[in-house]
Scaffold this active site. Structure first.
Site, mmCIF file in Angstrom:
data_model
loop_
_atom_site.group_PDB
_atom_site.id
_atom_site.type_symbol
_atom_site.label_atom_id
_atom_site.label_comp_id
_atom_site.label_asym_id
_atom_site.label_seq_id
_atom_site.Cartn_x
_atom_site.Cartn_y
_atom_site.Cartn_z
ATOM 1 N N HIS A 261 107.557 -28.332 16.532
ATOM 2 C CA HIS A 261 108.287 -27.526 16.330
ATOM 3 C C HIS A 261 107.601 -25.803 16.016
ATOM 4 C CE1 HIS A 261 112.608 -25.755 17.586
ATOM 5 N NE2 HIS A 261 111.950 -25.455 16.320
ATOM 6 N N MET B 191 109.162 -29.928 27.486
ATOM 7 C CA MET B 191 110.152 -28.752 27.794
ATOM 8 C C MET B 191 111.909 -30.263 27.741
ATOM 9 S SD MET B 191 109.762 -25.971 25.788
ATOM 10 C CE MET B 191 111.536 -24.951 26.631
ATOM 11 N N GLY C 191 99.946 -25.391 27.587
ATOM 12 C CA GLY C 191 98.619 -26.449 27.069
ATOM 13 C C GLY C 191 97.696 -25.708 25.916
ATOM 14 N N LYS D 110 116.411 -33.464 30.896
ATOM 15 C CA LYS D 110 115.971 -34.738 30.766
ATOM 16 C C LYS D 110 115.510 -35.422 32.030
ATOM 17 C CE LYS D 110 120.700 -36.760 31.508
ATOM 18 N NZ LYS D 110 121.146 -37.817 31.082
HETATM 19 C C1 GRF Z 1 104.506 -24.147 20.281
HETATM 20 O O1 GRF Z 1 104.771 -23.444 21.031
HETATM 21 C C2 GRF Z 1 105.238 -25.994 20.497
HETATM 22 O O2 GRF Z 1 105.797 -25.555 19.241
HETATM 23 C C3 GRF Z 1 106.510 -26.194 21.407
HETATM 24 O O3 GRF Z 1 106.028 -25.570 22.426
HETATM 25 C C4 GRF Z 1 105.112 -25.034 22.716
HETATM 26 C C5 GRF Z 1 103.885 -25.245 23.367
HETATM 27 O O4 GRF Z 1 102.418 -24.166 23.679
HETATM 28 N N1 GRF Z 1 107.388 -27.041 20.894
HETATM 29 P P1 GRF Z 1 102.112 -24.743 24.563
HETATM 30 O O5 GRF Z 1 102.251 -24.881 25.682
HETATM 31 O O6 GRF Z 1 100.716 -26.226 23.914
HETATM 32 O O7 GRF Z 1 100.899 -23.663 25.095
#
Ligand code: GRF
Length: 208
Positions: A116, A97, A17, A70
């Protein structure tokens, strides 16, 4: 200071987070004219839920159902309902995820954003910083994009570059990428909400 009304953000995350925290802090500093209405996670003990609760932001675990990558149909409907009840203007994926399918996306057309850890369209998918290091690129970065039905394929809203150093390990590169994420994500959401981002000449978001 902006005179826009505060927009309501719904955040989905599965992990630690840190992007949620960066966005919440930008809201608290009034750099982002928004408030986080709800955080939802598919992982019951995800740190993102704790980070939200300690800031007084409503946070819920909603079970993802029977699939690994999913949401199942019932879960997707529950996620849509939660976001609708929280009256969110924009859904912000912050390390969520799971792939969102059309049931969710059609409920929030062009109103789901993701971050991303690479310069798309290079290195979509998992551990993009590791993919970049393994490939041997000299520059990678961060992309904020609208979410469509593909994996990391939606319209690009903002990007920032991160140099790859000879001394980098996957962990050190990921750390520098995350520092850039924490600056870029709130900035991109602010521009998007202000109607200031176009994609191929079309405004990316129009809020009423
Ligand atoms: C980030 O690196 C983002 O690019 C990817 O997931 C990660 C999330 O990190 N989609 P966090 O939970 O916000 O620390």
């Amino acid at each position: 200071m902006s005179e826009q009304p505060l927009r309501r953000l719904g955040v989905l995350g599965s992990g630690k987070g840190s992007n949620f925290v960066a966005i919440a802090e930008a809201c608290a500093r009034r750099e982002l004219p928004a408030e986080i209405a709800l955080v939802v996670s598919d992982v019951p003990d995800a740190a993102i839920l704790e980070r939200a609760r300690e800031r007084g932001v409503p946070a819920r675990y909603i079970p993802p159902g029977r699939f690994r990558t999913k949401l199942d149909e019932e879960a997707e409907a529950a996620y849509v309902a939660a976001m609708r009840e929280a009256r969110v203007d924009l859904v912000v994926l912050a390390g969520f995820m799971r792939i969102l399918k059309s049931e969710f996306l059609s409920a929030f057309p062009d109103r789901v954003v993701n971050i991303h850890p690479a310069l798309l369209p290079s290195f979509p998918g998992l551990e993009a910083w590791k993919q970049a290091l393994d490939y041997g690129v000299k520059v990678t970065g961060v992309t904020v994009h609208l979410v469509d039905a593909g994996v990391d394929t939606g319209p690009i809203l903002a990007q920032a570059a991160v140099p790859v150093l000879d001394s980098d390990t996957p962990a050190s590169l990921h750390e520098r990428i995350q520092e850039v994420e924490h600056r870029l994500y709130p900035e991109a959401i602010r521009s998007l909400l202000a109607g200031g981002i176009t994609f191929k000449g079309r405004r990316a978001l129009r809020l009423g």
